[in-house]
Design a protein around this motif. Sequence first.
Motif, PDB file in Angstrom:
ATOM      1  N   LEU A 118      -6.533  -7.311  -0.657  1.00  0.00           N
ATOM      2  CA  LEU A 118      -6.211  -6.218  -1.575  1.00  0.00           C
ATOM      3  C   LEU A 118      -7.475  -5.553  -2.103  1.00  0.00           C
ATOM      4  O   LEU A 118      -7.499  -4.332  -2.312  1.00  0.00           O
ATOM      5  CB  LEU A 118      -5.354  -6.749  -2.730  1.00  0.00           C
ATOM      6  N   VAL A 119      -8.514  -6.340  -2.336  1.00  0.00           N
ATOM      7  CA  VAL A 119      -9.777  -5.752  -2.799  1.00  0.00           C
ATOM      8  C   VAL A 119     -10.313  -4.775  -1.755  1.00  0.00           C
ATOM      9  O   VAL A 119     -10.765  -3.665  -2.082  1.00  0.00           O
ATOM     10  CB  VAL A 119     -10.801  -6.861  -3.095  1.00  0.00           C
ATOM     11  N   GLY A 120     -10.262  -5.171  -0.497  1.00  0.00           N
ATOM     12  CA  GLY A 120     -10.713  -4.275   0.562  1.00  0.00           C
ATOM     13  C   GLY A 120      -9.887  -3.001   0.639  1.00  0.00           C
ATOM     14  O   GLY A 120     -10.419  -1.914   0.874  1.00  0.00           O
ATOM     15  N   LEU A 121      -8.570  -3.121   0.411  1.00  0.00           N
ATOM     16  CA  LEU A 121      -7.719  -1.933   0.430  1.00  0.00           C
ATOM     17  C   LEU A 121      -8.039  -1.004  -0.731  1.00  0.00           C
ATOM     18  O   LEU A 121      -8.033   0.230  -0.579  1.00  0.00           O
ATOM     19  CB  LEU A 121      -6.249  -2.344   0.389  1.00  0.00           C
ATOM     20  N   HIS A 122      -8.308  -1.575  -1.902  1.00  0.00           N
ATOM     21  CA  HIS A 122      -8.709  -0.745  -3.041  1.00  0.00           C
ATOM     22  C   HIS A 122     -10.001   0.017  -2.732  1.00  0.00           C
ATOM     23  O   HIS A 122     -10.138   1.203  -3.076  1.00  0.00           O
ATOM     24  CB  HIS A 122      -8.897  -1.621  -4.290  1.00  0.00           C
ATOM     25  N   GLU A 123     -10.948  -0.661  -2.082  1.00  0.00           N
ATOM     26  CA  GLU A 123     -12.212  -0.011  -1.744  1.00  0.00           C
ATOM     27  C   GLU A 123     -12.004   1.106  -0.725  1.00  0.00           C
ATOM     28  O   GLU A 123     -12.602   2.182  -0.835  1.00  0.00           O
ATOM     29  CB  GLU A 123     -13.193  -1.055  -1.213  1.00  0.00           C
ATOM     30  N   ARG A 124     -11.135   0.866   0.276  1.00  0.00           N
ATOM     31  CA  ARG A 124     -10.855   1.911   1.264  1.00  0.00           C
ATOM     32  C   ARG A 124     -10.248   3.143   0.585  1.00  0.00           C
ATOM     33  O   ARG A 124     -10.626   4.279   0.876  1.00  0.00           O
ATOM     34  CB  ARG A 124      -9.880   1.384   2.320  1.00  0.00           C
ATOM     35  N   ALA A 125      -9.298   2.889  -0.313  1.00  0.00           N
ATOM     36  CA  ALA A 125      -8.651   4.010  -1.005  1.00  0.00           C
ATOM     37  C   ALA A 125      -9.656   4.771  -1.863  1.00  0.00           C
ATOM     38  O   ALA A 125      -9.653   6.006  -1.899  1.00  0.00           O
ATOM     39  CB  ALA A 125      -7.489   3.497  -1.852  1.00  0.00           C
ATOM     40  N   ALA A 126     -10.517   4.046  -2.562  1.00  0.00           N
ATOM     41  CA  ALA A 126     -11.490   4.698  -3.441  1.00  0.00           C
ATOM     42  C   ALA A 126     -12.466   5.554  -2.640  1.00  0.00           C
ATOM     43  O   ALA A 126     -12.863   6.645  -3.081  1.00  0.00           O
ATOM     44  CB  ALA A 126     -12.241   3.661  -4.257  1.00  0.00           C
ATOM     45  N   LEU A 127     -12.869   5.086  -1.455  1.00  0.00           N
ATOM     46  CA  LEU A 127     -13.796   5.865  -0.634  1.00  0.00           C
ATOM     47  C   LEU A 127     -13.196   7.200  -0.203  1.00  0.00           C
ATOM     48  O   LEU A 127     -13.924   8.173   0.032  1.00  0.00           O
ATOM     49  CB  LEU A 127     -14.204   5.054   0.597  1.00  0.00           C
ATOM     50  N   LEU A 128     -11.890   7.256  -0.107  1.00  0.00           N
ATOM     51  CA  LEU A 128     -11.222   8.488   0.295  1.00  0.00           C
ATOM     52  C   LEU A 128     -10.687   9.267  -0.897  1.00  0.00           C
ATOM     53  O   LEU A 128      -9.908  10.211  -0.728  1.00  0.00           O
ATOM     54  CB  LEU A 128     -10.074   8.171   1.262  1.00  0.00           C
ATOM     55  N   GLY A 129     -11.077   8.856  -2.092  1.00  0.00           N
ATOM     56  CA  GLY A 129     -10.626   9.553  -3.296  1.00  0.00           C
ATOM     57  C   GLY A 129      -9.200   9.246  -3.686  1.00  0.00           C
ATOM     58  O   GLY A 129      -8.600   9.984  -4.472  1.00  0.00           O
ATOM     59  N   GLY A 130      -8.639   8.164  -3.159  1.00  0.00           N
ATOM     60  CA  GLY A 130      -7.251   7.813  -3.464  1.00  0.00           C
ATOM     61  C   GLY A 130      -7.145   6.594  -4.358  1.00  0.00           C
ATOM     62  O   GLY A 130      -8.143   6.082  -4.880  1.00  0.00           O
ATOM     63  N   LYS A 131      -5.909   6.122  -4.533  1.00  0.00           N
ATOM     64  CA  LYS A 131      -5.642   4.967  -5.387  1.00  0.00           C
ATOM     65  C   LYS A 131      -4.615   4.070  -4.706  1.00  0.00           C
ATOM     66  O   LYS A 131      -3.758   4.540  -3.950  1.00  0.00           O
ATOM     67  CB  LYS A 131      -5.121   5.409  -6.757  1.00  0.00           C
ATOM     68  N   LEU A 132      -4.724   2.774  -5.017  1.00  0.00           N
ATOM     69  CA  LEU A 132      -3.790   1.782  -4.497  1.00  0.00           C
ATOM     70  C   LEU A 132      -3.124   1.086  -5.671  1.00  0.00           C
ATOM     71  O   LEU A 132      -3.804   0.613  -6.584  1.00  0.00           O
ATOM     72  CB  LEU A 132      -4.522   0.764  -3.614  1.00  0.00           C
ATOM     73  N   HIS A 133      -1.796   1.028  -5.653  1.00  0.00           N
ATOM     74  CA  HIS A 133      -1.035   0.369  -6.708  1.00  0.00           C
ATOM     75  C   HIS A 133      -0.188  -0.734  -6.084  1.00  0.00           C
ATOM     76  O   HIS A 133       0.454  -0.529  -5.052  1.00  0.00           O
ATOM     77  CB  HIS A 133      -0.134   1.364  -7.440  1.00  0.00           C
ATOM     78  N   THR A 134      -0.173  -1.897  -6.732  1.00  0.00           N
ATOM     79  CA  THR A 134       0.649  -3.017  -6.276  1.00  0.00           C
ATOM     80  C   THR A 134       1.349  -3.627  -7.465  1.00  0.00           C
ATOM     81  O   THR A 134       0.832  -3.593  -8.592  1.00  0.00           O
ATOM     82  CB  THR A 134      -0.200  -4.099  -5.587  1.00  0.00           C
ATOM     83  N   GLY A 135       2.526  -4.198  -7.218  1.00  0.00           N
ATOM     84  CA  GLY A 135       3.243  -4.848  -8.304  1.00  0.00           C
ATOM     85  C   GLY A 135       4.625  -5.295  -7.880  1.00  0.00           C
ATOM     86  O   GLY A 135       5.167  -4.837  -6.865  1.00  0.00           O
ATOM     87  N   PRO A 136       5.227  -6.204  -8.650  1.00  0.00           N
ATOM     88  CA  PRO A 136       6.571  -6.702  -8.338  1.00  0.00           C
ATOM     89  C   PRO A 136       7.644  -5.668  -8.646  1.00  0.00           C
ATOM     90  O   PRO A 136       7.447  -4.760  -9.452  1.00  0.00           O
ATOM     91  CB  PRO A 136       6.706  -7.937  -9.249  1.00  0.00           C
ATOM     92  N   MET A 137       8.791  -5.836  -7.985  1.00  0.00           N
ATOM     93  CA  MET A 137       9.943  -4.964  -8.194  1.00  0.00           C
ATOM     94  C   MET A 137      10.974  -5.673  -9.071  1.00  0.00           C
ATOM     95  O   MET A 137      10.992  -6.912  -9.147  1.00  0.00           O
ATOM     96  CB  MET A 137      10.576  -4.589  -6.847  1.00  0.00           C
ATOM     97  N   PRO A 138      11.852  -4.929  -9.746  1.00  0.00           N
ATOM     98  CA  PRO A 138      12.857  -5.565 -10.615  1.00  0.00           C
ATOM     99  C   PRO A 138      13.804  -6.502  -9.871  1.00  0.00           C
ATOM    100  O   PRO A 138      14.308  -7.463 -10.459  1.00  0.00           O
ATOM    101  CB  PRO A 138      13.622  -4.355 -11.205  1.00  0.00           C
ATOM    102  N   ASP A 139      14.054  -6.247  -8.578  1.00  0.00           N
ATOM    103  CA  ASP A 139      14.984  -7.098  -7.826  1.00  0.00           C
ATOM    104  C   ASP A 139      14.311  -8.328  -7.214  1.00  0.00           C
ATOM    105  O   ASP A 139      14.929  -9.032  -6.417  1.00  0.00           O
ATOM    106  CB  ASP A 139      15.639  -6.277  -6.709  1.00  0.00           C
ATOM    107  N   GLY A 140      13.055  -8.574  -7.574  1.00  0.00           N
ATOM    108  CA  GLY A 140      12.353  -9.741  -7.051  1.00  0.00           C
ATOM    109  C   GLY A 140      11.479  -9.454  -5.858  1.00  0.00           C
ATOM    110  O   GLY A 140      10.814 -10.362  -5.359  1.00  0.00           O
ATOM    111  N   GLY A 141      11.473  -8.214  -5.374  1.00  0.00           N
ATOM    112  CA  GLY A 141      10.612  -7.866  -4.254  1.00  0.00           C
ATOM    113  C   GLY A 141       9.222  -7.465  -4.718  1.00  0.00           C
ATOM    114  O   GLY A 141       8.813  -7.728  -5.848  1.00  0.00           O
ATOM    115  N   PHE A 142       8.483  -6.803  -3.831  1.00  0.00           N
ATOM    116  CA  PHE A 142       7.111  -6.404  -4.133  1.00  0.00           C
ATOM    117  C   PHE A 142       6.848  -5.062  -3.468  1.00  0.00           C
ATOM    118  O   PHE A 142       7.407  -4.752  -2.421  1.00  0.00           O
ATOM    119  CB  PHE A 142       6.128  -7.458  -3.620  1.00  0.00           C
ATOM    120  N   GLN A 143       5.973  -4.276  -4.104  1.00  0.00           N
ATOM    121  CA  GLN A 143       5.689  -2.948  -3.573  1.00  0.00           C
ATOM    122  C   GLN A 143       4.190  -2.687  -3.586  1.00  0.00           C
ATOM    123  O   GLN A 143       3.495  -3.038  -4.538  1.00  0.00           O
ATOM    124  CB  GLN A 143       6.401  -1.870  -4.394  1.00  0.00           C
ATOM    125  N   LEU A 144       3.716  -2.085  -2.495  1.00  0.00           N
ATOM    126  CA  LEU A 144       2.329  -1.643  -2.376  1.00  0.00           C
ATOM    127  C   LEU A 144       2.357  -0.144  -2.065  1.00  0.00           C
ATOM    128  O   LEU A 144       3.057   0.281  -1.140  1.00  0.00           O
ATOM    129  CB  LEU A 144       1.610  -2.414  -1.275  1.00  0.00           C
TER     130      LEU A 144
END
Length: 371
Positions: A331-357
């Motif tokens: 995930l750290v590497g993905l954050h760095e890739r996004a930052a180099l392109l001027g973007g953002k990466l968000h991750t977190g759990p979902m209300p139904d117990g799943g996960f979203q990136l």
Amino acid sequence: MSPRPSNRFVGAVVLAVAVAEGVLTTVAEEDPHGIVPIAIAVLALLVRERWPLPAFLATLPAVLFPGTIVPVIVALYVVSSRYRDSWLLTGCGLLASAGLVFPMSEFAPSIWDFHTLLGVIYSTMTALAPILLGQFLLSQRELALRLEEVKEAREHERRLDAEAILARERNQLAREMHDVVSHQVSLIAVQASALMVSTTDPDAKQAAGNVRQLSVNTLDELRHMVNLLRASGTPATELTPQPTLTDLERLIGNSAIDAQLVGTAPEGLEPPAQRAIYRTIQEALTNVRKHAPGASATVEISHDDTDLTVTVTNTRPTRPNLALPSAQHGLVGLHERAALLGGKLHTGPMPDGGFQLRLRLPITAAGIAHR
């Protein structure tokens, strides 16, 4: 797969105990008609592994009459070791306990009869024991399966790390060979060409032409050897051209999870943006496989005039998951890739117990071509 000798021995002992209990119960009750439900219950034990629920139901009549309990306990244990449904197990447990307490009640006129209440308690505990034992063994099997998956995943990661190190060493060696040797041979070819033009001696001109031709041949062979060196013994993802969005279908198909792709990316994305999207989806699917066993995933790509959004959402796991330590390097590497392109990466759990990136990249960011 045939059962192990120990399993066959245990099954034979269980059948022997059930038959012995049936015979003793029939003799004690002095009623030959009780042999019929006992025979049905014993025969049901023969198919308990293949049809656990029908086998359990077939053992209930023998509990009511003449009062044998071994078959129903064994069948209830098999049901509990196969299913996780709490409602199903509760219903089977109530049927078993009701069948066990009925002969003890002696048709008591009141439910509050002392002996009836004791019978209810004893029967409930008797039915609860095989259910708890079956659930324990089911959890043990699931845990062993999960540990085997973790072991395979770690071994796979170890191989990937070793292959990545080998690829870097080979690429470094290939670059050095190309930069140093090809430079020197190119100088030889240039000087030989100059000698061919400047000299008037036919022998010297011919020798210079031979040197030039040998230099050209050497350069061709060197490039061929460098390509072989880069491609030898390393995985395709490291040595072939970097992945693009055209490889997403293959990535999702080979992810070993139930995943689907929704939407498409805009045309004209530069290679850095395509690699960032590919690696983000690859890491997300890897995390689903490692940390959400049995879950399904949806990969959605959408865009508007300003942003390109990649969302990977997985459902809650359907099999037990081990809380393993993680350094979160992926995930750290993905954050760095996004930052180099001027973007953002968000991750977190979902209300139904799943996960979203979710990866969000600006269309006008550096490294993304305008449409």
